[in-house]
Design a protein around this motif. Structure first.
Motif, mmCIF file in Angstrom:
data_model
loop_
_atom_site.group_PDB
_atom_site.id
_atom_site.type_symbol
_atom_site.label_atom_id
_atom_site.label_comp_id
_atom_site.label_asym_id
_atom_site.label_seq_id
_atom_site.Cartn_x
_atom_site.Cartn_y
_atom_site.Cartn_z
ATOM 1 N N UNK A 54 0.665 -1.225 0.033
ATOM 2 C CA UNK A 54 0.065 -0.134 -0.203
ATOM 3 C C UNK A 54 1.087 1.116 -0.111
ATOM 4 N N UNK A 55 2.052 0.951 0.625
ATOM 5 C CA UNK A 55 3.205 2.110 0.350
ATOM 6 C C UNK A 55 3.708 2.519 -0.766
ATOM 7 N N UNK A 56 4.081 3.990 -1.698
ATOM 8 C CA UNK A 56 4.659 3.960 -2.552
ATOM 9 C C UNK A 56 5.542 5.353 -2.502
ATOM 10 N N UNK A 57 7.079 4.986 -2.434
ATOM 11 C CA UNK A 57 7.965 6.207 -2.725
ATOM 12 C C UNK A 57 7.167 8.076 -2.049
ATOM 13 N N UNK A 58 7.656 8.859 -1.577
ATOM 14 C CA UNK A 58 6.900 9.757 -1.054
ATOM 15 C C UNK A 58 6.191 9.430 -0.133
#
Length: 72
Positions: A54-58
């Motif tokens: 569920x996480x993305x860069x930033x």
């Protein structure tokens, strides 16, 4: 504001920071903390790997770490 909570060495720490890289399949996460320190964490847990998807860069993430292992 991003911050790191201090805990005794034998207890889990809560870390909050900006996601620099994430690899959910391999269970790896790199965060940049408020003191500009980068921390690399790993996990073998299937449920934690699913959460990493569920996480993305930033993104800003708050995680639990113990001994360099991502536990939640």
């Amino acid at each position: 504001m991003l911050k790191q909570q201090e805990s005794p060495p034998d207890q889990a720490r809560v870390l909050t920071g900006k996601v620099l890289s994430v690899d959910a399949k391999m269970g790896r996460l790199t965060l940049k903390l408020t003191d500009n320190k980068e921390i690399n964490l790993i996990t073998d847990s299937k449920s934690t790997k699913a959460a990493l998807e569920k996480l993305k860069v930033g993104d800003t993430a708050r995680v639990f770490e113990k001994g360099g292992k991502l536990i939640a």
